[in-house]
Design a protein around this motif. Structure first.
Motif, mmCIF file in Angstrom:
data_model
loop_
_atom_site.group_PDB
_atom_site.id
_atom_site.type_symbol
_atom_site.label_atom_id
_atom_site.label_comp_id
_atom_site.label_asym_id
_atom_site.label_seq_id
_atom_site.Cartn_x
_atom_site.Cartn_y
_atom_site.Cartn_z
ATOM 1 N N PHE A 15 0.832 -1.198 0.000
ATOM 2 C CA PHE A 15 0.000 0.000 0.000
ATOM 3 C C PHE A 15 0.869 1.252 0.000
ATOM 4 C CE2 PHE A 15 -2.755 3.107 2.345
ATOM 5 C CZ PHE A 15 -3.621 3.331 1.287
ATOM 6 N N ARG A 16 1.955 1.219 0.717
ATOM 7 C CA ARG A 16 2.892 2.352 0.726
ATOM 8 C C ARG A 16 3.417 2.610 -0.693
ATOM 9 N NH1 ARG A 16 6.630 0.508 4.239
ATOM 10 N NH2 ARG A 16 5.295 1.111 5.964
ATOM 11 N N VAL A 17 3.799 1.546 -1.390
ATOM 12 C CA VAL A 17 4.287 1.676 -2.768
ATOM 13 C C VAL A 17 3.169 2.188 -3.678
ATOM 14 C CG1 VAL A 17 5.104 0.360 -4.768
ATOM 15 C CG2 VAL A 17 6.086 -0.060 -2.501
ATOM 16 N N LEU A 18 1.979 1.657 -3.507
ATOM 17 C CA LEU A 18 0.853 2.086 -4.328
ATOM 18 C C LEU A 18 0.552 3.566 -4.122
ATOM 19 C CD1 LEU A 18 -1.399 1.361 -6.300
ATOM 20 C CD2 LEU A 18 -2.793 0.707 -4.316
ATOM 21 N N ARG A 19 0.609 4.028 -2.882
ATOM 22 C CA ARG A 19 0.386 5.448 -2.600
ATOM 23 C C ARG A 19 1.422 6.324 -3.320
ATOM 24 N NH1 ARG A 19 -0.810 6.249 3.780
ATOM 25 N NH2 ARG A 19 -2.947 6.962 3.525
ATOM 26 N N LEU A 20 2.682 5.899 -3.261
ATOM 27 C CA LEU A 20 3.734 6.659 -3.960
ATOM 28 C C LEU A 20 3.487 6.696 -5.459
ATOM 29 C CD1 LEU A 20 6.882 5.420 -2.021
ATOM 30 C CD2 LEU A 20 5.834 7.692 -1.915
ATOM 31 N N GLU A 21 3.093 5.565 -6.009
ATOM 32 C CA GLU A 21 2.810 5.516 -7.450
ATOM 33 C C GLU A 21 1.603 6.380 -7.797
ATOM 34 O OE1 GLU A 21 4.636 4.297 -9.879
ATOM 35 O OE2 GLU A 21 6.114 3.704 -8.377
ATOM 36 N N TRP A 22 0.601 6.377 -6.923
ATOM 37 C CA TRP A 22 -0.569 7.215 -7.176
ATOM 38 C C TRP A 22 -0.169 8.693 -7.155
ATOM 39 C CZ3 TRP A 22 -4.903 7.387 -9.487
ATOM 40 C CH2 TRP A 22 -5.812 8.408 -9.235
ATOM 41 N N GLN A 23 0.676 9.074 -6.216
ATOM 42 C CA GLN A 23 1.140 10.469 -6.152
ATOM 43 C C GLN A 23 1.892 10.850 -7.419
ATOM 44 O OE1 GLN A 23 3.360 10.519 -2.501
ATOM 45 N NE2 GLN A 23 1.526 10.728 -1.234
ATOM 46 N N ARG A 24 2.730 9.953 -7.892
ATOM 47 C CA ARG A 24 3.459 10.221 -9.142
ATOM 48 C C ARG A 24 2.503 10.328 -10.326
ATOM 49 N NH1 ARG A 24 7.960 5.751 -8.326
ATOM 50 N NH2 ARG A 24 8.716 6.544 -6.346
ATOM 51 N N THR A 25 1.506 9.465 -10.317
ATOM 52 C CA THR A 25 0.513 9.501 -11.389
ATOM 53 C C THR A 25 -0.233 10.824 -11.383
ATOM 54 O OG1 THR A 25 0.249 7.100 -11.341
ATOM 55 C CG2 THR A 25 -1.562 8.365 -12.284
ATOM 56 N N GLU A 27 0.781 13.644 -10.445
ATOM 57 C CA GLU A 27 1.633 14.725 -10.952
ATOM 58 C C GLU A 27 1.558 14.831 -12.471
ATOM 59 O OE1 GLU A 27 5.518 13.863 -9.436
ATOM 60 O OE2 GLU A 27 4.908 14.204 -7.355
ATOM 61 N N GLN A 28 1.325 13.710 -13.126
ATOM 62 C CA GLN A 28 1.289 13.680 -14.589
ATOM 63 C C GLN A 28 -0.132 13.733 -15.156
ATOM 64 O OE1 GLN A 28 4.159 13.670 -16.424
ATOM 65 N NE2 GLN A 28 5.164 13.884 -14.437
ATOM 66 N N TRP A 29 -1.080 13.308 -14.367
ATOM 67 C CA TRP A 29 -2.453 13.154 -14.851
ATOM 68 C C TRP A 29 -3.352 14.083 -14.053
ATOM 69 C CZ3 TRP A 29 -5.959 8.468 -13.421
ATOM 70 C CH2 TRP A 29 -7.133 8.501 -14.173
ATOM 71 N N ASP A 30 -3.705 15.190 -14.634
ATOM 72 C CA ASP A 30 -4.503 16.185 -13.932
ATOM 73 C C ASP A 30 -5.643 16.630 -14.830
ATOM 74 O OD1 ASP A 30 -5.368 17.932 -12.000
ATOM 75 O OD2 ASP A 30 -3.923 19.492 -12.535
ATOM 76 N N ASP A 31 -6.679 15.818 -14.860
ATOM 77 C CA ASP A 31 -7.858 16.168 -15.640
ATOM 78 C C ASP A 31 -9.110 15.725 -14.874
ATOM 79 O OD1 ASP A 31 -8.146 13.415 -16.030
ATOM 80 O OD2 ASP A 31 -7.764 13.473 -18.165
ATOM 81 N N PRO A 32 -10.281 16.034 -15.380
ATOM 82 C CA PRO A 32 -11.513 15.690 -14.661
ATOM 83 C C PRO A 32 -11.689 14.188 -14.409
ATOM 84 C CG PRO A 32 -11.992 17.333 -16.332
ATOM 85 C CD PRO A 32 -10.564 16.896 -16.549
ATOM 86 N N VAL A 33 -11.198 13.370 -15.313
ATOM 87 C CA VAL A 33 -11.329 11.916 -15.136
ATOM 88 C C VAL A 33 -10.529 11.454 -13.920
ATOM 89 C CG1 VAL A 33 -10.897 9.670 -16.176
ATOM 90 C CG2 VAL A 33 -11.776 11.539 -17.588
ATOM 91 N N ARG A 34 -9.300 11.940 -13.795
ATOM 92 C CA ARG A 34 -8.479 11.589 -12.636
ATOM 93 C C ARG A 34 -9.134 12.057 -11.343
ATOM 94 N NH1 ARG A 34 -4.002 14.309 -9.739
ATOM 95 N NH2 ARG A 34 -5.799 15.468 -9.123
ATOM 96 N N HIS A 35 -9.638 13.261 -11.352
ATOM 97 C CA HIS A 35 -10.276 13.799 -10.152
ATOM 98 C C HIS A 35 -11.515 12.995 -9.775
ATOM 99 C CE1 HIS A 35 -7.649 17.255 -9.692
ATOM 100 N NE2 HIS A 35 -7.683 17.367 -11.018
ATOM 101 N N ARG A 36 -12.251 12.565 -10.769
ATOM 102 C CA ARG A 36 -13.431 11.735 -10.511
ATOM 103 C C ARG A 36 -13.017 10.378 -9.946
ATOM 104 N NH1 ARG A 36 -17.310 9.219 -14.989
ATOM 105 N NH2 ARG A 36 -18.629 8.036 -13.578
#
Length: 71
Positions: A15-25, A27-36
């Motif tokens: 889960f710690r690794v997944l959280r880090l990967e989500w944070q990195r994602t 940073e690159q993916w910032d649109d309404p779909v990601r926010h949803r």
């Protein structure tokens, strides 16, 4: 270390690794779909994992106590 402790530790680490990967994602993916997705799925998932980890720890302690009492 019993099997539940091992499962707890693995889940916690993954889960710690997944959280880090989500944070990195994020940073690159910032649109309404990601926010949803974050609002409808990730936030709930993120809040459930610590609860599951606590329950695994509690169950592990309960089993260990029961095993000691049986000896």
């Amino acid at each position: 270390m019993n099997n539940l402790n091992l499962i707890h530790d693995r889940l916690q680490n993954r889960f710690r690794v997944l959280r880090l990967e989500w944070q990195r994602t994020c940073e690159q993916w910032d649109d309404p779909v990601r926010h949803r997705l974050e609002r409808e799925i990730w936030q709930e998932f993120e809040s459930m994992v610590p609860v599951a980890l606590d329950e695994l720890r509690n169950l592990s302690e309960l089993i260990a106590r029961a095993q000691r009492e049986l000896q």
